[in-house]
Design an enzyme around this catalytic site. Structure first.
Site, short mmCIF file in Angstrom:
data_model
loop_
_atom_site.label_atom_id
_atom_site.label_comp_id
_atom_site.label_asym_id
_atom_site.label_seq_id
_atom_site.Cartn_x
_atom_site.Cartn_y
_atom_site.Cartn_z
N LYS A 38 50.52 32.73 46.95
CA LYS A 38 52.10 32.87 46.31
C LYS A 38 52.16 34.03 45.52
O LYS A 38 53.23 34.47 45.13
CB LYS A 38 52.32 31.52 45.62
CG LYS A 38 52.21 30.33 46.26
CD LYS A 38 52.25 29.14 45.11
CE LYS A 38 51.80 27.67 45.87
NZ LYS A 38 51.59 26.93 44.57
N GLY A 39 51.24 34.88 45.19
CA GLY A 39 51.33 35.87 44.23
C GLY A 39 52.06 36.98 44.36
O GLY A 39 52.33 37.80 43.62
N ASP A 98 48.94 40.79 45.64
CA ASP A 98 49.32 40.91 44.24
C ASP A 98 48.20 41.99 43.49
O ASP A 98 48.48 43.07 42.91
CB ASP A 98 49.69 39.88 43.28
CG ASP A 98 48.42 38.58 43.51
OD1 ASP A 98 47.57 38.92 44.25
OD2 ASP A 98 48.81 37.58 42.94
N ASP A 101 40.64 41.87 43.58
CA ASP A 101 39.55 41.66 42.40
C ASP A 101 38.46 41.68 42.92
O ASP A 101 37.59 42.82 43.23
CB ASP A 101 39.85 40.21 41.98
CG ASP A 101 38.88 39.85 41.05
OD1 ASP A 101 38.27 40.58 40.60
OD2 ASP A 101 38.99 38.62 40.51
N PHE A 150 41.66 38.92 33.01
CA PHE A 150 42.38 37.83 33.85
C PHE A 150 43.85 38.06 33.29
O PHE A 150 44.04 38.18 32.10
CB PHE A 150 42.11 36.57 33.49
CG PHE A 150 42.61 35.64 34.43
CD1 PHE A 150 42.05 35.72 35.82
CD2 PHE A 150 43.66 34.88 34.06
CE1 PHE A 150 42.81 34.53 36.73
CE2 PHE A 150 44.21 34.00 35.08
CZ PHE A 150 43.89 34.03 36.29
N ASP A 157 49.22 33.76 38.42
CA ASP A 157 49.40 32.67 37.87
C ASP A 157 47.91 32.59 37.12
O ASP A 157 46.80 32.95 37.52
CB ASP A 157 49.55 31.43 38.73
CG ASP A 157 48.51 31.20 39.66
OD1 ASP A 157 47.86 32.11 40.41
OD2 ASP A 157 47.91 30.15 39.68
N ARG A 163 53.81 32.55 36.63
CA ARG A 163 54.23 33.39 37.93
C ARG A 163 55.54 34.14 37.57
O ARG A 163 55.97 35.06 38.01
CB ARG A 163 54.35 32.59 39.04
CG ARG A 163 52.99 32.15 39.57
CD ARG A 163 53.29 31.53 40.99
NE ARG A 163 52.19 30.81 41.44
CZ ARG A 163 51.09 31.42 41.99
NH1 ARG A 163 50.81 32.62 42.24
NH2 ARG A 163 50.02 30.44 42.35
P1 IMP Z 1 40.06 38.57 45.48
O1 IMP Z 1 39.78 37.67 46.59
O2 IMP Z 1 38.92 38.38 44.59
O3 IMP Z 1 40.17 40.14 45.68
O4 IMP Z 1 41.29 37.92 44.67
C1 IMP Z 1 42.52 38.23 45.03
C2 IMP Z 1 43.61 36.63 44.78
O5 IMP Z 1 42.62 36.31 43.65
C3 IMP Z 1 44.74 37.35 44.24
O6 IMP Z 1 45.44 37.18 45.48
C4 IMP Z 1 44.97 36.60 43.21
O7 IMP Z 1 45.96 35.51 43.94
C5 IMP Z 1 43.98 36.23 42.57
N1 IMP Z 1 43.51 36.89 41.37
C6 IMP Z 1 42.52 37.63 41.33
N2 IMP Z 1 42.38 38.11 39.84
C7 IMP Z 1 43.49 37.43 39.28
C8 IMP Z 1 44.02 37.52 37.77
O8 IMP Z 1 43.54 38.35 37.00
N3 IMP Z 1 44.92 36.67 37.57
C9 IMP Z 1 45.50 35.80 38.46
N4 IMP Z 1 45.06 35.83 39.68
C10 IMP Z 1 44.02 36.68 39.91
MG MG Z 2 46.93 35.54 45.47
#
Ligand code: IMP
Ligand code: MG
Length: 177
Positions: A38-39, A98, A101, A150, A157, A163
């Site tokens: 949903k981000g 969004d 990470d 974070f 969220d 959000r």
């Molecule tokens: P990744 O797969 O680790 O790159 O993470 C991507 C997803 O993790 C993003 O679409 C976000 O939904 C969530 N995410 C990563 N970091 C944060 C944060 O700092 N706050 C909230 N959601 C996060």
């Molecule tokens: Mg996400």
């Protein structure tokens, strides 16, 4: 204590810059923006509004993807979609999320789309965390690089909260429960 990382007006200018870069690179083919729920929501809505300034053939769809539990990535990416493979035929796809990470989400989604027959797939994120990537991949479009903290707001969220904030802030420890 609340620490605002990006104000509403700063976000607007980051999104406008991303839209300009996407428009510049546009091949003239139909562009399919594929938002990760949903981000992606506020970001994708604002990105579409900015892209409307350019003469593009644009479609928008969504994929439901999840990997986070609380403030940590589970490392396990779940992609839930019922989209027909015909959707991306003849399109340049840009996956919109969004934040980048660990990168596991975007990597999984891009692999999934390729497996489903998508030819040209790019990625676009509003933000990317510094030093947290666990994949050999860079987003094609990235609004800004942030410290490895974070954050919440503007679609991001913490257990489905925050959000709705129009700005982005670092979540203080006393707000994590
Ligand atoms: P990744 O797969 O680790 O790159 O993470 C991507 C997803 O993790 C993003 O679409 C976000 O939904 C969530 N995410 C990563 N970091 C944060 C944060 O700092 N706050 C909230 N959601 C996060
Ligand atoms: Mg996400």
């Amino acid at each position: 204590m609340t620490q605002t990382l990006y104000t509403e007006s700063e976000l607007k200018s980051v999104v406008a810059t991303l839209a300009a870069a996407i428009a510049t690179d546009s091949s003239g083919r139909k562009l399919l923006l594929l938002g990760l729920l949903k981000g992606c929501q506020p970001f994708l809505a604002d990105l579409c509004r900015e892209l409307s300034r350019y003469q593009l053939s644009l479609a928008v769809e969504y994929l439901q993807v999840s990997s986070y539990v609380g403030t940590a990535s589970s490392g396990q990416v779940t992609i839930n979609h019922g989209l027909p493979d015909s959707l991306w035929r003849g399109c340049d796809v840009i996956v919109v999320d969004d934040i980048f990470d660990t990168g596991l989400t975007l990597k999984s989604v891009v692999a999934h789309l390729r497996e489903k027959g998508a030819e040209k797939v790019k990625t676009c994120v509003l933000l990317r965390k510094e030093g947290s990537s666990r994949v050999v991949m860079e987003p094609d479009y990235c609004g800004a690089v942030i410290p490895d903290a974070f954050i919440v707001g503007y679609g991001l969220d913490y257990n489905e909260q925050y959000r709705e904030l129009p700005y982005i802030k670092i979540l203080a420890e006393d707000e994590q429960n």
